[in-house]
Design a protein around this motif. Structure first.
Motif, PDB file in Angstrom:
ATOM      1  N   UNK A 314     -22.834  31.866  48.961  1.00  0.00           N
ATOM      2  CA  UNK A 314     -23.414  32.805  48.002  1.00  0.00           C
ATOM      3  C   UNK A 314     -22.295  33.609  47.348  1.00  0.00           C
ATOM      4  N   UNK A 315     -22.241  33.562  46.022  1.00  0.00           N
ATOM      5  CA  UNK A 315     -21.197  34.269  45.285  1.00  0.00           C
ATOM      6  C   UNK A 315     -21.680  35.612  44.771  1.00  0.00           C
ATOM      7  N   UNK A 316     -20.744  36.545  44.612  1.00  0.00           N
ATOM      8  CA  UNK A 316     -21.017  37.870  44.054  1.00  0.00           C
ATOM      9  C   UNK A 316     -20.262  37.961  42.728  1.00  0.00           C
ATOM     10  N   UNK A 317     -21.001  38.123  41.632  1.00  0.00           N
ATOM     11  CA  UNK A 317     -20.423  38.075  40.292  1.00  0.00           C
ATOM     12  C   UNK A 317     -20.534  39.436  39.604  1.00  0.00           C
ATOM     13  N   UNK A 318     -19.433  39.847  38.980  1.00  0.00           N
ATOM     14  CA  UNK A 318     -19.347  41.101  38.241  1.00  0.00           C
ATOM     15  C   UNK A 318     -19.558  40.816  36.753  1.00  0.00           C
ATOM     16  N   UNK A 319     -20.711  41.242  36.238  1.00  0.00           N
ATOM     17  CA  UNK A 319     -20.995  41.135  34.807  1.00  0.00           C
ATOM     18  C   UNK A 319     -21.310  42.527  34.251  1.00  0.00           C
ATOM     19  N   UNK A 320     -20.489  43.498  34.658  1.00  0.00           N
ATOM     20  CA  UNK A 320     -20.737  44.887  34.282  1.00  0.00           C
ATOM     21  C   UNK A 320     -20.713  45.105  32.780  1.00  0.00           C
ATOM     22  N   UNK A 321     -20.025  44.224  32.035  1.00  0.00           N
ATOM     23  CA  UNK A 321     -19.971  44.352  30.573  1.00  0.00           C
ATOM     24  C   UNK A 321     -21.331  44.106  29.929  1.00  0.00           C
ATOM     25  N   UNK A 322     -22.267  43.521  30.668  1.00  0.00           N
ATOM     26  CA  UNK A 322     -23.602  43.252  30.119  1.00  0.00           C
ATOM     27  C   UNK A 322     -24.380  44.558  30.055  1.00  0.00           C
ATOM     28  N   UNK A 323     -24.323  45.225  28.916  1.00  0.00           N
ATOM     29  CA  UNK A 323     -24.967  46.528  28.768  1.00  0.00           C
ATOM     30  C   UNK A 323     -26.239  46.457  27.924  1.00  0.00           C
ATOM     31  N   UNK A 324     -26.723  45.240  27.657  1.00  0.00           N
ATOM     32  CA  UNK A 324     -27.995  45.052  26.959  1.00  0.00           C
ATOM     33  C   UNK A 324     -28.801  43.977  27.677  1.00  0.00           C
ATOM     34  N   UNK A 325     -30.128  44.000  27.548  1.00  0.00           N
ATOM     35  CA  UNK A 325     -30.927  42.918  28.124  1.00  0.00           C
ATOM     36  C   UNK A 325     -30.534  41.545  27.583  1.00  0.00           C
ATOM     37  N   UNK A 326     -30.167  41.469  26.306  1.00  0.00           N
ATOM     38  CA  UNK A 326     -29.743  40.208  25.709  1.00  0.00           C
ATOM     39  C   UNK A 326     -28.548  39.631  26.452  1.00  0.00           C
ATOM     40  N   UNK A 328     -27.718  40.233  29.584  1.00  0.00           N
ATOM     41  CA  UNK A 328     -28.159  39.817  30.917  1.00  0.00           C
ATOM     42  C   UNK A 328     -28.801  38.443  30.849  1.00  0.00           C
ATOM     43  N   UNK A 329     -29.652  38.230  29.870  1.00  0.00           N
ATOM     44  CA  UNK A 329     -30.318  36.935  29.729  1.00  0.00           C
ATOM     45  C   UNK A 329     -29.298  35.828  29.496  1.00  0.00           C
ATOM     46  N   UNK A 330     -28.262  36.111  28.715  1.00  0.00           N
ATOM     47  CA  UNK A 330     -27.215  35.105  28.482  1.00  0.00           C
ATOM     48  C   UNK A 330     -26.516  34.746  29.781  1.00  0.00           C
ATOM     49  N   UNK A 331     -26.268  35.737  30.622  1.00  0.00           N
ATOM     50  CA  UNK A 331     -25.623  35.459  31.910  1.00  0.00           C
ATOM     51  C   UNK A 331     -26.548  34.676  32.834  1.00  0.00           C
ATOM     52  N   UNK A 332     -27.812  35.087  32.913  1.00  0.00           N
ATOM     53  CA  UNK A 332     -28.762  34.415  33.795  1.00  0.00           C
ATOM     54  C   UNK A 332     -28.938  32.945  33.427  1.00  0.00           C
TER      55      UNK A 332
END
Length: 442
Positions: A314-326, A328-332
């Protein structure tokens, strides 16, 4: 000569004051939260400093000046905008000053997400082609400050909506619009105002300029009808620059490289690579330089960055730059099953958009000021737990994650409830993960 009123003394505001004074333009500089350091800087260049003026004093200052230049990010509800309109005083940006003072070519990139990455990619591609290029604008170096370097041949401008909204003479040779989604509604008056600001990236272009557009973003694609330059499109499945038979390629058969040869090939990585290639190509970057940069690209920090893995994978990923729902969806979209850590200070956005990717989410850890909003979004859809600190969030996510999952910090909101920046938030997440997995205290 009438002075210019500079409102807000952050990095760009201070650079503007220095640039104006270096050209012997009188300046009045104001800030609603004045500091001794600001006052000293303004005094050192021979400008006038006014700290925290009330609306009456601000109106008198507006009457004294030829133009108003607000700091990027100054809310459009700030009284200076209405005062300037009533006094018939123009509101300009640092981009307008640069246009007056310098004729070197500009490349510009805007978009709700991805603009920093694409700006840096394009700069690297031009440099690899032997061009002296610099990344400026919504970076650590404002455009007006970069003008002092005579060795720069081309400026690659990260163009935020804040700067574009007040620009009137911005004319990039190549201007790229990556995507559009709700954001910055704490600054812009409305979503329409935000869209209009973004669309200004093409407004000053002429017929010999190039407008690069994401063919797969409906807002961007629709606005190409207004572009004054030659439109060039890109997209993973649609566009002149796209993926063909598993390879990134251009409209005339330019073969770049296979998708699998990218260092990371999440959907938004592929889109960013195509956008950067199309942009750089039309500024004169060689195909070999484009390939070289894409094949060796190191992702910028806090953008789906792997921090560590548990022994079970299980990996732990830092996507703190995702400051909009859009964002987050791109990352998911690049994962199969995720324990999502989300929340922070909402910028007036609809967080319910996060639930559109619920099939990729096993469970949610809600944090920050907007924890209740995040919890309400996933209520009855996915398990949700609340956390009052980053250490608690990491511990809860670890409890929820199963083999085959990944833990993703992708907040969908700003960081300013708990932290001073998204970078500080991401660093704290990484610290907490490493401490937790090593058995230490967070």
């Amino acid at each position: 000569m009438a002075p210019v009123l500079v409102v807000g003394l952050g990095i760009t505001g201070q650079a503007v004051v220095r640039a104006l004074r270096a050209r012997h333009v009188p300046v009045i500089a104001v800030d609603d939260r004045p500091t001794d350091e600001q006052a000293a800087m303004v005094d050192s260049v021979g400008a006038r400093f006014v700290g925290a003026p009330d609306e009456t004093l601000l109106a008198r200052l507006v009457d004294e000046v030829a133009e108003v230049l607000p700091t990027p990010g100054l809310p459009e509800r700030h009284p200076v905008f209405g005062l300037a309109q009533r006094a018939d005083v123009g509101v300009i940006s640092e981009f307008d000053l640069a246009a007056r003072w310098d004729g070197r070519p500009l490349v510009a990139i805007t978009g709700t997400n991805g603009k920093t990455t694409v700006t840096m990619m394009v700069t690297a591609m031009l440099q690899a082609s032997g061009r002296r290029a610099a990344a400026v604008g919504n970076t650590e170096v404002p455009l007006v400050a970069a003008l002092d370097d005579p060795d720069i041949e081309v400026f690659v401008v990260e163009a935020s909506s804040f700067r574009l909204a007040t620009s009137h003479a911005f004319a990039p040779r190549v201007a790229t619009w990556l995507n559009f989604a709700p954001d910055h509604l704490d600054v812009h008056l409305s979503l329409d105002a935000y869209e209009e600001a973004k669309a200004r990236i093409w407004a000053g272009q002429g017929p010999t300029d190039v407008a690069v557009a994401n063919a797969e973003d409906p807002v961007v694609a629709a606005r190409t009808a207004e572009a004054r330059g030659r439109v060039v499109t890109y997209g993973i499945e649609r566009g002149e620059w796209r993926v063909r038979h598993g390879r990134l390629s251009g409209p005339d058969g330019e073969d770049l490289l296979a998708v699998i040869d990218l260092p990371r090939s999440l959907p938004h990585d592929v889109g960013n690579a195509l956008a950067a290639a199309a942009t750089a190509h039309h500024v004169g970057a060689s195909l070999e330089a484009i390939r070289q940069v894409l094949s060796g690209w190191q992702q910028l920090p806090h953008r789906v960055q792997l921090v560590a893995r548990r022994p079970d994978g299980v990996g732990f990923f830092d996507d703190s730059k995702a400051t909009t729902p859009h964002a987050v969806r791109a990352a998911l979209a690049g994962f199969g099953s995720v324990v999502l850590i989300a929340g922070g200070r909402n910028k007036g956005l609809d967080l319910s958009e996060l639930a559109r990717e619920a099939e990729r989410v096993r469970a949610v850890v809600a944090i920050g000021e907007s924890a209740d909003e995040v919890a309400a979004t996933f209520a009855g859809v996915r398990p949700v737990v609340m956390a009052s600190s980053m250490d608690e969030a990491v511990a809860r996510a670890d409890e929820l994650a199963r083999p085959g999952d990944e833990v993703l910090l992708s907040p969908g909101t700003a960081s300013f409830d708990w932290y001073r920046s998204y970078g500080e938030r991401g660093d704290d997440f990484a610290r907490s993960v490493r401490a937790f997995l090593s058995g230490g205290e967070g």
